[in-house]
Scaffold this active site. Structure first.
Site, PDB file in Angstrom:
ATOM      1  N   GLY A 197       0.877  -1.299  -0.122  1.00  0.00           N
ATOM      2  CA  GLY A 197       0.029   0.046  -0.004  1.00  0.00           C
ATOM      3  C   GLY A 197       0.822   1.321  -0.071  1.00  0.00           C
ATOM      4  O   GLY A 197       1.944   1.249  -0.484  1.00  0.00           O
ATOM      5  N   VAL A 201       0.318   4.613   5.658  1.00  0.00           N
ATOM      6  CA  VAL A 201       0.085   3.589   6.222  1.00  0.00           C
ATOM      7  C   VAL A 201       0.949   2.631   6.431  1.00  0.00           C
ATOM      8  O   VAL A 201       1.032   1.797   7.546  1.00  0.00           O
ATOM      9  CB  VAL A 201      -1.110   3.015   5.573  1.00  0.00           C
ATOM     10  CG1 VAL A 201      -1.757   1.664   6.225  1.00  0.00           C
ATOM     11  CG2 VAL A 201      -2.418   4.071   5.291  1.00  0.00           C
ATOM     12  N   GLY A 202       2.187   2.538   5.467  1.00  0.00           N
ATOM     13  CA  GLY A 202       3.180   1.610   5.746  1.00  0.00           C
ATOM     14  C   GLY A 202       3.684   2.136   7.046  1.00  0.00           C
ATOM     15  O   GLY A 202       4.451   1.206   7.933  1.00  0.00           O
ATOM     16  N   GLU A 219       5.639  -3.361   0.699  1.00  0.00           N
ATOM     17  CA  GLU A 219       5.443  -3.034  -0.710  1.00  0.00           C
ATOM     18  C   GLU A 219       4.965  -1.730  -0.900  1.00  0.00           C
ATOM     19  O   GLU A 219       3.706  -1.852  -0.673  1.00  0.00           O
ATOM     20  CB  GLU A 219       4.809  -4.151  -1.465  1.00  0.00           C
ATOM     21  CG  GLU A 219       5.456  -5.758  -1.048  1.00  0.00           C
ATOM     22  CD  GLU A 219       7.075  -5.657  -1.644  1.00  0.00           C
ATOM     23  OE1 GLU A 219       7.216  -4.785  -2.683  1.00  0.00           O
ATOM     24  OE2 GLU A 219       7.899  -6.654  -1.404  1.00  0.00           O
ATOM     25  N   CYS A 253       1.655   0.097  -8.937  1.00  0.00           N
ATOM     26  CA  CYS A 253       2.797   0.606  -8.237  1.00  0.00           C
ATOM     27  C   CYS A 253       3.969   0.770  -8.872  1.00  0.00           C
ATOM     28  O   CYS A 253       4.901   1.584  -8.468  1.00  0.00           O
ATOM     29  CB  CYS A 253       2.875  -0.202  -6.914  1.00  0.00           C
ATOM     30  SG  CYS A 253       3.254  -1.970  -7.231  1.00  0.00           S
TER      31      CYS A 253
END
Length: 517
Positions: A197, A201-202, A219, A253
């Site tokens: 994501g 948020v990572g 990732e 991504c």
């Protein structure tokens, strides 16, 4: 991330974690036969419900059926098959030569499952990025909790319905929901967390995992650059760049995020990408069955804000401009460079200030209600424009003019390390310079997205674009702990030669061993 979740949901998640832990501790997931059976069942699920998955992804993202088959279902099936056929090889003992001082002795490493792992999946490839790490985790012998994205609700619901039917329900669980459910999951001591994501948020995931000293794989993403110079075949480069950028409506991504082109080819390349878009999607991509949609209105508005002001307000449908368009003719290399220089100097050049986003070569159309953003090429974009400050994650492609490969490398290195970088050049020195002087999760010469499609190549980021990798053996290793094993026979007890007290004889033995080592 835990706000808004009620006690009932929290209790259910706790019960799910306990069930997975109990199953793993029983040893059920370790035998190779169990692992192969799960991977076979995963492939059978995909085969028997291909149409269901394609319909769900289309409902969530407007993604064409053929694209879902090629870029999601087939890749998961290939990953599961590749891992299944190599479980025996990957779990085999790996002998290691022991030091002379310890002889006679032996040593080896062996891969063992990490335990109970959590996979948090994104919405942009809701099948692929949920089931591919799941396949790797099962191959390594783990119990797995899967959290699909709530932004792809139809796919999430389908996964929640099918996975317990095909896979061992005591060892594989699906938890649906949003940030509250994710936060509740992260409150538990998983043995590994695999997150795909965004960077924001990572960071939250990594911070939550740190509370339990849980290792993480992140990732993430970033702005993946493309460099093109005068040695490239522009027609081929344009088609491949357009394919990589506008597949899944740019919501990939590792899609090319922006292009750095030398002055001799920059304008022609922008024109040819516009031609490729028309070849792929017709005069009006909105009517093409092969072009997807943006996931939700919020992201449509975010993308609208990255476009030039005039384009962002466009409401009427329009296809890519023809190569002979006067709009493209005006976008001369000299003009683009001059615009960029004037912007840097703060001068208007006596006319209206140019838009920092650049000129629209094709596209620029937004239909909020239909969640449609046209495939858009921008030319003469300023490095300081909003579209260059964040990962675009949508069907917008800025083309910037750079003097040469050295300037492009400096441009890339001045920014966070991307998940991928691509180069279209036949010059060996240029290719070598990008390989040695830039850092990215992957580097593709003449091929966008190539590493995403192979189970034999590790996939992962570096720096802000992520940490850790998966696919094939790399995925097996991510979800495994490599344990070191040593053994020494009781007789002869050669260690007696170095036991205390350290007298003259002991020191002599140590000196001999040091010289021999």
């Amino acid at each position: 991330m835990t706000g808004g979740i009620d006690d009932g949901i929290g209790d259910a998640i706790a019960a799910t974690f306990t069930r997975l832990r109990t199953t793993y501790d029983s040893g059920r997931t370790r035998p190779h036969a169990w692992r192969r059976a799960q991977l076979d069942a995963l492939r059978r699920m995909l085969r028997e419900h291909r149409d269901d998955f394609a319909e769900a992804v289309h409902a969530d993202l407007g993604k064409p059926v053929a694209e879902t088959m090629l870029t999601e279902l087939d890749l998961v099936a290939a990953e599961a098959r590749f891992a299944r056929d190599r479980i025996g090889l990957w779990t085999r003992r790996k002998p290691v030569v022991m030091p002379l001082a310890l002889q006679p002795a032996a040593g080896w490493t062996v891969a063992e499952p990490k335990g109970v792992v959590l996979v948090i999946a994104p919405w942009n490839y809701p099948v692929l990025l949920t089931l591919e790490p799941l396949a790797d985790a099962l191959a390594a012998g783990n119990a797995v909790c899967v959290k699909p994205s709530e932004l792809a609700p139809r796919t999430s619901a389908l996964l929640a319905r099918l996975i317990p039917r095909y896979l061992d329900p005591d060892a594989v669980a699906v938890v649906e929901g949003g940030a509250g459910e994710t936060g509740a999951l992260l409150a538990h001591p998983f043995d590994h967390v695999f997150y795909t994501g965004g960077e924001r948020v990572g960071r939250i995931v990594m911070k939550a995992a740190a509370e339990h000293l849980t290792p993480v794989t992140l990732e993430l993403g970033g702005k993946s650059p493309v460099f093109v110079d005068g040695t490239a075949d522009l027609a081929v480069a344009a088609r491949r760049i357009a394919w990589g950028r506008f597949t899944n409506a740019g919501q990939t991504c590792v899609a090319p995020d922006y292009v750095l082109a030398t002055p001799d080819v920059a304008e022609a390349l922008a024109e040819r990408i516009a031609v490729a878009i028309r070849e792929f999607y017709g005069d009006d991509p909105r009517c093409s069955p092969d072009y997807g949609r943006i996931v939700n209105v919020r992201h449509v508005e975010r993308l609208r804000g990255l476009l030039p002001a005039a384009a962002a307000s466009t409401a009427a449908p329009a296809g890519p401009a023809r190569p002979t368009s006067s709009l493209i003719r005006v976008a001369s290399v000299f003009g683009a460079v001059s615009d960029m220089v004037r912007r840097r100097l703060g001068s208007s050049g006596g006319g209206p200030a140019p838009d920092a986003a650049g000129r629209v070569v094709c596209g620029g159309v937004v239909d909020r209600a239909a969640r449609y953003v046209a495939p858009t090429v921008l030319f003469g974009t300023s490095p300081d424009a909003p579209v260059m400050r964040e990962e675009i994650f949508g069907p917008i492609l800025p083309v910037l003019v750079v003097r040469d490969a050295d300037a492009a490398i400096r441009f890339v290195n001045a920014r966070p390390r991307p998940l991928a970088a691509y180069v279209f050049s036949r010059d060996r020195a240029t290719r070598l310079a990008f390989e040695r002087r830039t850092s990215s999760g992957a580097l593709g010469f003449g091929l966008p997205l190539g590493h995403l499609l192979s189970a034999r190549l590790p996939f992962g980021g570096v720096g802000a674009s992520g940490m850790g990798a998966y696919h094939g053996k790399a995925g097996f290793d991510t979800f495994s702990h490599v344990k070191t094993v040593t053994v020494k026979p009781e007789r002869p007890d050669t260690l007696r030669l170095v036991y205390p007290p350290f007298d003259a004889m002991t020191r002599g033995v140590v000196d001999v061993l040091r010289r021999l080592s």
